[in-house]
Design a protein around this motif. Structure first.
Motif, PDB file in Angstrom:
ATOM      1  N   GLN A  52       0.771  -1.370   0.068  1.00 55.83           N
ATOM      2  CA  GLN A  52       0.116  -0.047   0.051  1.00 55.83           C
ATOM      3  C   GLN A  52       1.018   1.286   0.198  1.00 55.83           C
ATOM      4  O   GLN A  52       1.528   1.667   1.023  1.00 55.83           O
ATOM      5  N   GLU A  53       0.858   1.734  -0.970  1.00 58.47           N
ATOM      6  CA  GLU A  53       2.019   2.990  -1.400  1.00 58.47           C
ATOM      7  C   GLU A  53       1.165   4.365  -1.082  1.00 58.47           C
ATOM      8  O   GLU A  53       1.745   5.446  -1.589  1.00 58.47           O
ATOM      9  N   TRP A  54       0.121   4.203  -0.153  1.00 56.64           N
ATOM     10  CA  TRP A  54      -0.466   5.294   0.155  1.00 56.64           C
ATOM     11  C   TRP A  54      -0.858   5.755   1.673  1.00 56.64           C
ATOM     12  O   TRP A  54      -0.819   4.661   2.369  1.00 56.64           O
ATOM     13  N   ASP A  55      -1.066   6.805   1.964  1.00 56.39           N
ATOM     14  CA  ASP A  55      -1.576   7.199   3.407  1.00 56.39           C
ATOM     15  C   ASP A  55      -2.883   6.604   3.411  1.00 56.39           C
ATOM     16  O   ASP A  55      -3.968   7.212   2.829  1.00 56.39           O
ATOM     17  N   PRO A  56      -3.334   5.501   4.186  1.00 57.90           N
ATOM     18  CA  PRO A  56      -4.935   4.989   4.353  1.00 57.90           C
ATOM     19  C   PRO A  56      -5.809   6.172   4.823  1.00 57.90           C
ATOM     20  O   PRO A  56      -6.693   6.240   4.413  1.00 57.90           O
TER      21      PRO A  56
END
Length: 84
Positions: A52-56
């Motif tokens: 997951q290359e994003w801030d949840p």
């Protein structure tokens, strides 16, 4: 909205009730069964997950706002009721 939620829970309860009846169970999980279930979960780690290359939190905010929802960040769980 609470009517929708109770309807969903009622449906879920009905489904779970039918499953329990089919298994010959009348209520909640017996303590012996619960211990066996918890042990099974502990012994079976989560499998491979995609990166997951994003801030949840920011992803949630962006998706919620894209659906015309409002989002407010609070400092602690205790502050949620006042923000809602």
């Amino acid at each position: 909205m609470s009517g929708e939620m109770s309807g969903e829970m009622g449906g879920k309860s009905a489904i779970m009730g039918r499953i329990r009846a089919a298994l010959g169970r009348s209520g909640g999980v017996a303590p012996d069964d619960l211990a066996r279930i918890e042990e099974h979960i502990r012994c079976h780690p989560v499998g491979v997950q995609p990166e997951q290359e994003w801030d949840p939190v920011e992803r949630f905010r962006g998706r919620a706002e894209a659906l015309a929802s409002t989002v407010e960040r609070v400092g602690s769980p205790e502050q949620v009721p006042a923000a809602v």
